[in-house]
Design a protein around this motif. Structure first.
Motif, mmCIF file in Angstrom:
data_model
loop_
_atom_site.group_PDB
_atom_site.id
_atom_site.type_symbol
_atom_site.label_atom_id
_atom_site.label_comp_id
_atom_site.label_asym_id
_atom_site.label_seq_id
_atom_site.Cartn_x
_atom_site.Cartn_y
_atom_site.Cartn_z
ATOM 1 N N ALA A 3 43.120 49.771 39.224
ATOM 2 C CA ALA A 3 42.778 48.374 39.552
ATOM 3 C C ALA A 3 44.034 47.586 39.891
ATOM 4 C CB ALA A 3 42.069 47.727 38.364
ATOM 5 N N MET A 4 43.924 46.758 40.917
ATOM 6 C CA MET A 4 45.063 45.957 41.347
ATOM 7 C C MET A 4 45.357 44.879 40.327
ATOM 8 S SD MET A 4 45.506 44.009 45.010
ATOM 9 C CE MET A 4 45.122 45.508 45.880
ATOM 10 N N PRO A 5 46.604 44.732 39.876
ATOM 11 C CA PRO A 5 46.915 43.699 38.890
ATOM 12 C C PRO A 5 46.722 42.310 39.465
ATOM 13 C CG PRO A 5 48.925 44.726 39.716
ATOM 14 C CD PRO A 5 47.792 45.530 40.254
ATOM 15 N N TYR A 253 44.311 29.530 39.431
ATOM 16 C CA TYR A 253 45.115 28.338 39.156
ATOM 17 C C TYR A 253 45.764 28.434 37.773
ATOM 18 C CZ TYR A 253 43.032 25.980 43.196
ATOM 19 O OH TYR A 253 42.644 25.632 44.460
ATOM 20 N N PHE A 254 45.049 29.024 36.817
ATOM 21 C CA PHE A 254 45.637 29.193 35.487
ATOM 22 C C PHE A 254 46.845 30.119 35.569
ATOM 23 C CE2 PHE A 254 46.162 31.675 31.627
ATOM 24 C CZ PHE A 254 46.384 30.666 30.702
ATOM 25 N N VAL A 255 46.729 31.209 36.313
ATOM 26 C CA VAL A 255 47.846 32.140 36.447
ATOM 27 C C VAL A 255 49.039 31.456 37.111
ATOM 28 C CG1 VAL A 255 48.591 34.339 37.440
ATOM 29 C CG2 VAL A 255 46.267 34.096 36.543
ATOM 30 N N ILE A 302 36.995 45.497 40.833
ATOM 31 C CA ILE A 302 36.815 44.073 41.129
ATOM 32 C C ILE A 302 37.220 43.233 39.928
ATOM 33 C CG2 ILE A 302 35.112 42.278 41.620
ATOM 34 C CD1 ILE A 302 33.527 44.399 43.200
ATOM 35 N N VAL A 303 36.678 43.574 38.757
ATOM 36 C CA VAL A 303 36.975 42.815 37.544
ATOM 37 C C VAL A 303 38.450 42.939 37.180
ATOM 38 C CG1 VAL A 303 36.528 42.721 35.065
ATOM 39 C CG2 VAL A 303 34.619 42.918 36.659
ATOM 40 N N GLY A 304 39.016 44.136 37.356
ATOM 41 C CA GLY A 304 40.422 44.362 37.026
ATOM 42 C C GLY A 304 41.370 43.523 37.857
ATOM 43 N N ALA A 305 40.932 43.124 39.048
ATOM 44 C CA ALA A 305 41.791 42.315 39.912
ATOM 45 C C ALA A 305 42.090 40.955 39.299
ATOM 46 C CB ALA A 305 41.142 42.130 41.284
ATOM 47 N N PHE A 306 41.243 40.498 38.359
ATOM 48 C CA PHE A 306 41.443 39.193 37.738
ATOM 49 C C PHE A 306 42.222 39.282 36.428
ATOM 50 C CE2 PHE A 306 38.210 38.508 40.831
ATOM 51 C CZ PHE A 306 38.323 37.179 41.211
ATOM 52 N N GLY A 307 42.484 40.494 35.967
ATOM 53 C CA GLY A 307 43.425 40.697 34.874
ATOM 54 C C GLY A 307 42.983 40.250 33.497
ATOM 55 N N LEU A 308 41.679 40.100 33.244
ATOM 56 C CA LEU A 308 41.219 39.682 31.923
ATOM 57 C C LEU A 308 40.383 40.794 31.292
ATOM 58 C CD1 LEU A 308 40.098 35.963 32.293
ATOM 59 C CD2 LEU A 308 42.159 36.836 31.204
#
Length: 504
Positions: A3-5, A253-255, A302-308
């Protein structure tokens, strides 16, 4: 594929953040008030003092405002559990079909006494044919809402609904009368913000002491409605103690803010997050093709792309993060345990077969929010569809489309909620036999019959493929150390009156 960081896709979107927002996010902290001043909350979305749930979905800012100034019959506490609201107590009859509420001594903002008749008229208005209330279709069990006395109201059901209190506690069930609230807080416009102060207890033994406690600055809240970038800038620069109303679409925006991860509060909420199939023209008119699109998605990627880590993939039509809902276990699709490569090959064969039959493969129009998170989500979905030979393009949420994102939290533990939401609505397909089972399950008085009908309805909908599930909904907030009451909960409810740092 790994997954893309989060920072890689975000690097492509930061340039689209407003210059003013990034500049503000880069500034250092410079708190304006001491700990004894008002609790300052920045809510994502527009803030309208005249907001009314009857007009449709509320922004996070308007929901927070109404929940504080026009609370429903019952409310949520800081843990997402049922608490008192306008009703100081209530009873449920043994058959589960009658909820009787005794409303507290309260006054509208104009000084007139709140009566049970007022409340009954407001709640009936939410269910009226012309109402745009977001929960309008979630109360099919209600037969009547009537005032029994000036202070007692009864909600009578055709069949029991164990999740009734959770529905009534939603901010959208606020008891607001033509723009007037009753409490537990009163709003006052201060510039672009609303200053909320507690309503003194009218039955207090010492009225002067009650008024003094309500007037204490530490018991008040300054609520601001603004963009995600500006809300986070206010927090980072010391102008806000907390930010509420975050979704997947605004997480980038949080990141970009570089606010510490320890300040992020992520709610583990069940619900629906995926693509509703709106059009059944052409390619989407074939069930096998609709299912192929669902097989093609690499949800973990997909989920991993958001890093949570808190954000979970989902493949079922009904929420499967928790088993809190009363009903059969959510139905897994037949391909759920297939290896990724096998799912890809199966999906690609369906697209190739459509094209080999002489059909034109038109680009799918996919409606997702026009935001950093929305663009990231679309990029990953589009990439997976391209792998199987299906082109796509992003369109606005209000545009004519083929697939539209649904991003909704389950409002109660009713196993029927997800099926109702995906059947015969304005933005969903309609399977008449499935809808009949849903209606029969709603009317069922036997627990066994209800569970059986839910299972049958889900089987029918799953075989129709009206929805492409992707993940659980993502809801987040940001809290300073002062906000000891802002905690993650399974309802994603953070009532402002439970965040106040009361004086010792």
């Amino acid at each position: 594929m790994t997954a893309m960081p989060l920072h890689i896709p975000l690097s492509r979107t930061i340039g689209r953040l407003t210059a003013a927002g990034l500049l503000a996010l880069a500034l250092g902290s410079c708190g304006l008030f001491g700990e004894r001043g008002p609790v300052r909350i920045a809510a994502i979305g527009a803030l309208n003092s005249a907001a009314n749930p009857i007009n449709g979905e509320l922004s996070a800012a308007n929901a927070a405002l109404l929940d504080a100034t026009s609370q429903g019959l019952v409310s949520f506490d800081g843990e997402g559990q049922i608490d008192v609201g306008l009703a100081e107590r209530w009873t449920v009859t043994a058959d589960g079909r009658s909820y009787v509420f005794r409303i507290r001594e309260a006054k509208w903002a104009n000084g007139r006494k709140v009566t049970a008749a007022d409340v009954a008229n407001i709640l009936e208005g939410y269910r009226a044919p012309r109402s745009k209330h977001v929960l309008k279709d979630d109360f099919p069990e209600i037969e009547t809402i009537k005032a029994m006395t000036d202070s007692v109201i009864e909600i009578r059901l055709s069949v029991p609904q164990p999740g009734m209190l959770e529905l009534l506690a939603q901010p959208s069930m606020a008891i607001v009368n033509r723009g007037l609230g009753w409490g537990p807080m009163r709003p006052k416009r201060t510039g672009r913000a609303m200053l909320l102060t507690p309503v003194a207890d009218p039955l207090a033994e010492d009225p002067d002491a009650a008024e003094a406690a309500a007037a204490d600055p530490a018991a008040s809240i300054e609520l601001t409605g603004t963009s995600a970038a500006a809300a986070l800038a206010r927090f980072k620069n010391g102008y806000a103690d907390g930010v509420v109303g975050g979704r997947f679409s605004t997480l980038p925006y949080f990141v970009a803010s570089n606010i510490g991860r320890s300040r992020l509060v992520v709610d583990p909420v069940p619900g629906l997050f995926g693509l509703s199939i709106v059009s059944i023209d052409g390619f989407l008119g074939v069930q096998a093709n609709r299912e192929a699109l669902s097989r093609a998605l690499r949800r973990e990627r997909i989920v991993g792309a958001f890093g949570l880590q808190e954000w979970e993939p989902q493949v079922t039509l009904r929420p499967d993060l928790y088993t809190r809902d009363v009903g059969p276990t959510p139905l897994l699709p037949a391909w759920a345990d297939y290896p990724e490569q096998m799912r890809f090959e199966q999906a690609k064969r369906a697209v190739d077969a459509w094209r080999d039959s002489g059909n034109v493969v038109e680009p799918l129009r996919i409606a997702v929010p026009d935001s950093p998170g929305g663009r990231i989500l679309f990029a990953y979905i589009a990439a997976d569809f391209t792998r199987i030979g299906m082109p796509s393009r992003r369109v606005a949420m209000t545009a004519k489309t083929d697939l539209r994102l649904i991003d909704e939290v389950m409002p109660n533990d009713d196993a029927l909620w997800g099926l109702r939401r995906l059947s015969c609505r304005a933005d969903t397909m309609c399977h008449r036999d499935a809808q009949q089972r849903i209606d029969e399950a709603t009317a069922a008085t036997s627990t066994a019959d209800r569970a059986r009908l839910i299972g049958e309805a889900e089987q029918l909908l799953a075989g129709y493929s009206p929805f492409i599930p992707i993940a659980t909904p993502l809801r987040w907030s940001v809290a300073s150390q002062r906000l000891t009451g802002l905690r993650a909960n399974g309802r994603s409810q953070h009532p402002l009156n439970h965040l106040i740092a009361l004086p010792n």
